[in-house]
Design an enzyme around this catalytic site. Structure first.
Site, PDB file in Angstrom:
ATOM      1  N   TYR A  77      28.954 -10.515 -17.953  1.00 37.91           N
ATOM      2  CA  TYR A  77      28.948  -9.018 -18.274  1.00 37.91           C
ATOM      3  C   TYR A  77      28.148  -8.310 -18.922  1.00 37.91           C
ATOM      4  CZ  TYR A  77      29.375  -4.168 -17.910  1.00 37.91           C
ATOM      5  OH  TYR A  77      28.753  -2.864 -17.541  1.00 37.91           O
ATOM      6  N   PHE A 129       4.096   5.272  -1.153  1.00 39.76           N
ATOM      7  CA  PHE A 129       5.077   4.554  -0.302  1.00 39.76           C
ATOM      8  C   PHE A 129       6.316   5.073   0.040  1.00 39.76           C
ATOM      9  CE2 PHE A 129       8.450   1.543   0.166  1.00 39.76           C
ATOM     10  CZ  PHE A 129       8.076   0.472   1.189  1.00 39.76           C
ATOM     11  N   THR A 130       7.181   5.494   0.887  1.00 42.11           N
ATOM     12  CA  THR A 130       8.121   6.157   1.461  1.00 42.11           C
ATOM     13  C   THR A 130       9.563   6.764   0.085  1.00 42.11           C
ATOM     14  OG1 THR A 130       9.337   3.821   2.179  1.00 42.11           O
ATOM     15  CG2 THR A 130       8.480   5.943   4.174  1.00 42.11           C
ATOM     16  N   ASP A 220       2.848  -0.342  -9.050  1.00 43.04           N
ATOM     17  CA  ASP A 220       3.847  -0.914  -8.217  1.00 43.04           C
ATOM     18  C   ASP A 220       3.394  -2.232  -8.085  1.00 43.04           C
ATOM     19  OD1 ASP A 220       5.251  -1.877  -5.459  1.00 43.04           O
ATOM     20  OD2 ASP A 220       5.402   0.809  -4.866  1.00 43.04           O
ATOM     21  N   LYS A 263       9.820  -9.096  -1.900  1.00 43.08           N
ATOM     22  CA  LYS A 263       8.689  -9.484  -1.552  1.00 43.08           C
ATOM     23  C   LYS A 263       8.166 -10.730  -2.208  1.00 43.08           C
ATOM     24  CE  LYS A 263       9.745  -5.133  -0.072  1.00 43.08           C
ATOM     25  NZ  LYS A 263      10.637  -4.223  -0.536  1.00 43.08           N
ATOM     26  N   ARG A 387       4.756   2.954  11.061  1.00 37.67           N
ATOM     27  CA  ARG A 387       4.944   2.947  10.109  1.00 37.67           C
ATOM     28  C   ARG A 387       3.869   4.218  10.881  1.00 37.67           C
ATOM     29  NH1 ARG A 387       7.876   1.296   5.392  1.00 37.67           N
ATOM     30  NH2 ARG A 387       8.737   2.591   7.131  1.00 37.67           N
ATOM     31  N   PHE A 454      13.310   8.038   8.799  1.00 38.65           N
ATOM     32  CA  PHE A 454      12.779   6.091   9.759  1.00 38.65           C
ATOM     33  C   PHE A 454      13.960   5.058   9.425  1.00 38.65           C
ATOM     34  CE2 PHE A 454      12.355   3.765   6.318  1.00 38.65           C
ATOM     35  CZ  PHE A 454      11.586   4.339   5.202  1.00 38.65           C
TER      36      PHE A 454
HETATM   37  O1  PLI Z   1      13.476  -2.093  -0.836  1.00 38.85           O
HETATM   38  P1  PLI Z   1      13.117  -1.700  -2.791  1.00 38.85           P
HETATM   39  O2  PLI Z   1      14.131  -1.060  -2.835  1.00 38.85           O
HETATM   40  O3  PLI Z   1      13.448  -2.968  -2.756  1.00 38.85           O
HETATM   41  O4  PLI Z   1      11.729  -1.380  -2.631  1.00 38.85           O
HETATM   42  C1  PLI Z   1      11.034  -0.523  -2.469  1.00 38.85           C
HETATM   43  C2  PLI Z   1       9.947  -0.807  -2.138  1.00 38.85           C
HETATM   44  C3  PLI Z   1       8.831  -0.338  -3.489  1.00 38.85           C
HETATM   45  N1  PLI Z   1       7.902   0.067  -2.654  1.00 38.85           N
HETATM   46  C4  PLI Z   1       6.568  -1.562  -2.390  1.00 38.85           C
HETATM   47  C5  PLI Z   1       5.863  -1.080  -2.281  1.00 38.85           C
HETATM   48  C6  PLI Z   1       7.800  -1.453  -0.446  1.00 38.85           C
HETATM   49  O5  PLI Z   1       6.902  -1.794   0.315  1.00 38.85           O
HETATM   50  C7  PLI Z   1       9.009  -1.196  -1.031  1.00 38.85           C
HETATM   51  C8  PLI Z   1       9.996  -1.680  -0.127  1.00 38.85           C
HETATM   52  N2  PLI Z   1       9.582  -1.731   1.009  1.00 38.85           N
HETATM   53  C9  PLI Z   1      10.343  -2.042   2.200  1.00 38.85           C
HETATM   54  C10 PLI Z   1      11.315  -2.067   2.872  1.00 38.85           C
HETATM   55  C11 PLI Z   1       9.470  -3.009   3.327  1.00 38.85           C
HETATM   56  O6  PLI Z   1       9.640  -3.031   4.270  1.00 38.85           O
HETATM   57  O7  PLI Z   1       8.075  -2.882   3.573  1.00 38.85           O
END
Ligand code: PLI
Length: 463
Positions: A77, A129-130, A220, A263, A387, A454
Site C-alpha cells: 500500500y 484540450f478537452t 502537458d 501515449k 475532433r 463527445f
Molecule cells: O486520457 P487521460 O486522462 O490519460 O489524459 C488526458 C489528456 C491530457 N492531455 C492530452 C494532450 C491528451 O491528449 C489527453 C488525452 N487524450 C486522449 C484520451 C486522446 O484520445 O487524445
C-alpha cells in the site's frame, strides 16, 4: 544517434511475439452497431471494430520487458519499490524533482487545476484540450487560446503550429494582470491542432517572458517526446542531438508537468504530476490521497508504475520514434497523394481529415466530422474520432456550439499495434469514401451530456 539519417526506411524495431485476433464484420453488422451506438464511435463495442484508430491513448502494445515488469509489481500500500523506479526514471529523463503518480492524465490535471487556479483566473494555453480545459473551468478559471493563428488553418505548412503567439499572451497579461494568470498551459505536439509541435526557440522566448512576469510554465508532457522529434528534424542546431537531450532541455525550461502516460510512455494506464516547487508538490501530494490514492501509488497498481518506468526508457529510443512517425507519415502520404484533404504538416500521432473540405455541403451544426467518422466505420469497420464541433462543446456564456475553425476526424495510430498493410486498408477505405462524399449526410444530436459531450452524445442521421 539519429539512425533515420543512415536509413531511408522506417521498419519497426521489434518483432511480433503474440497477436490479438480481430473480428471482420459485415456491412449489415456495422449498420446495426452504429445505430445502436447513436452514431458516436465512442459507443461502439470494440469487438465490432476491425481497425481501431479511435485513440493512441492506452492502446499501445507493451514490450516483453514491460510485461515482465508487471510480474515484479510490489503491491505494498505504501512505499512500493515500483514508485521509486518511476521516480528515478522521471527525474532522469524529464528532470523534475518531485513526482505524484495519478491514475491517468486527467487525474494530474485535476490536481494542478485545483492547486493553482483560483476563481476568476485566466489560463492561457497553446490550444485547448478537452479534459485540460474542463479542469481549469471546474476550478473557476477561464481558458484563453494563445496559440499561433496558423494552428487553426489545416492548410498552413508552418513547421511549428504548436507555438505560443507571444503577442496574444502579452495582450492577455496586460489586460488581466499577471497575478490573475496562475500558469501557462503548454502542450507538446498539440493534439487538437493535428499533433503539431512547438519550437525550442518559442519555448525559450516563453520562458524569458514568464520569468519576467513570474508566471510558471506547466507542460502537458503527454506527447512531448514526439515534439522533441520535430524539433530535431526542423529546428536549426538540433539535428545532431538525441531525443533524450531535447526532452530534457524542454523540461528544464518549464516548472512542472501533467502527464498522460497512456501515449508517449507506452502503457495502458497511468499518469503523473511532476514539478520543482516544493510547496506545490506538498499540496499535490496531500490532495492525491483524497482523489486518487496514497502518494506512492496515486490510483495505480505497483505493476503499472513499473511498466511506466520501463516505458519511459523505451519511448526515448530513437528507432522506436523513427518507426512511430514513419508509420503515421506513410498513411498521410497515401491520403495526400489521392487528394484527400488532411491537416498539414503531418503530425506524430494521427492523420486528421479536414471534414470541412471533405464535406463542404454539411453545415457545422450538422456535425460533418461526426458524420464522417460514422461513415468510415460503416464503410470499413475502421473507428476514428471526431475532433470538431462536438468535441469543442458549447460556449459557457452564449450556450451555443463553439463551431471551432478545425472540424476534423482523427485517425489515431496506437504505438506498435498495426502493420503497414493495415495502413493500406485504411487509406483505401478513406479514399473510397472521398470518392462518394456527396452521398454523406449530416447528423442531429439527440442526447447531450453536460460534461465532455463527445464521449457520450447520441445522434440520428438527418433525412
Ligand atoms: O486520457 P487521460 O486522462 O490519460 O489524459 C488526458 C489528456 C491530457 N492531455 C492530452 C494532450 C491528451 O491528449 C489527453 C488525452 N487524450 C486522449 C484520451 C486522446 O484520445 O487524445
Amino acid at each position: 544517434m539519429n539512425t533515420e539519417k543512415k536509413r531511408p526506411s522506417w521498419a519497426e524495431p521489434y518483432k511480433i511475439k503474440s497477436v490479438e485476433l480481430i473480428h471482420m464484420t459485415t456491412r449489415e453488422e456495422r449498420e446495426a452497431a452504429i445505430r445502436e451506438a447513436g452514431y458516436n464511435t465512442f459507443l461502439i463495442r470494440s469487438k465490432e471494430v476491425y481497425i481501431d484508430l479511435l485513440t493512441d491513448s492506452g492502446t499501445s502494445a507493451m514490450s516483453d520487458k514491460q510485461w515482465a515488469g508487471l510480474m515484479v509489481g510490489d503491491e505494498a500500500y505504501s512505499g512500493s519499490e515500483n514508485f521509486y523506479h518511476l521516480l528515478e526514471a522521471v527525474q532522469e529523463y524529464y528532470g523534475y524533482k518531485y513526482l505524484v503518480p495519478t491514475h491517468q492524465g486527467r487525474g494530474a490535471e485535476h490536481l494542478l487545476s485545483q492547486i493553482m487556479v483560483k476563481k476568476g483566473d485566466y489560463v492561457p494555453g497553446n490550444m485547448y484540450f478537452t479534459t485540460t480545459r474542463l479542469h481549469q473551468e471546474l476550478a473557476g478559471g477561464t481558458f484563453v487560446d494563445v496559440i499561433v493563428d496558423e494552428a487553426h488553418d489545416p492548410a498552413s505548412r508552418h513547421p511549428f503550429k504548436g507555438n505560443v503567439d507571444m503577442d496574444k499572451l502579452d495582450r492577455l497579461v496586460q489586460k488581466v494582470g499577471a497575478d490573475r494568470v496562475p500558469y501557462i498551459s503548454l502542450e507538446g505536439n498539440v493534439n487538437m491542432a493535428g499533433g503539431q509541435p512547438f519550437s525550442m526557440a518559442n519555448l525559450k522566448e516563453l520562458n524569458a517572458y514568464c520569468r519576467q512576469h513570474n508566471i510558471p510554465i506547466m507542460l502537458d508532457a503527454t506527447r512531448t517526446i514526439e515534439n522533441a522529434w520535430f524539433i530535431r528534424e526542423r529546428e536549426e542546431g538540433y539535428a545532431d542531438k538525441s531525443l533524450r537531450s531535447i526532452l530534457r532541455e524542454i523540461c528544464d525550461l518549464t516548472d512542472g508537468c501533467t502527464m498522460s502516460a497512456k501515449k508517449d510512455l507506452l502503457v495502458n494506464i497511468g499518469g503523473f504530476f511532476a514539478c520543482n516547487d516544493e510547496e506545490v508538490f506538498l499540496k499535490a501530494q496531500n490532495m492525491v490521497v483524497v482523489y486518487e490514492g496514497l502518494h506512492t501509488y496515486g490510483g495505480l497498481a505497483g505493476r503499472d508504475m513499473e511498466a511506466m518506468a520501463i516505458g519511459i526508457r523505451e519511448a526515448v529510443n530513437e528507432d522506436h520514434q523513427a518507426a512511430r512517425i514513419g508509420q503515421v507519415r506513410y498513411l498521410g502520404d497515401l491520403l495526400r497523394k489521392a487528394g484527400v484533404p488532411i491537416v498539414n504538416p503531418i503530425g506524430s500521432h494521427a492523420i486528421f481529415l479536414d471534414a470541412r473540405k471533405f464535406l463542404p455541403h454539411i453545415d457545422q451544426d450538422d456535425f460533418p466530422a461526426q458524420a464522417l467518422a460514422a461513415e468510415l466505420y460503416l464503410e470499413a469497420g475502421i473507428r476514428a474520432m471526431e475532433r470538431g464541433n462536438v468535441s469543442a462543446g458549447r460556449d459557457p456564456e452564449t450556450g451555443r456550439n463553439r463551431r471551432p475553425a478545425l472540424e476534423l476526424v482523427r485517425l489515431t495510430l496506437p504505438r506498435r499495434v498495426y502493420t503497414q498493410a493495415h495502413m493500406d486498408v485504411v487509406a483505401e477505405s478513406v479514399i473510397r469514401l472521398y470518392e462518394n462524399r456527396d452521398q454523406i449526410k449530416g447528423l442531429k444530436m439527440i442526447y447531450e451530456p453536460e460534461y465532455l459531450r463527445f464521449f457520450q452524445a447520441r445522434f440520428e442521421p438527418l433525412s
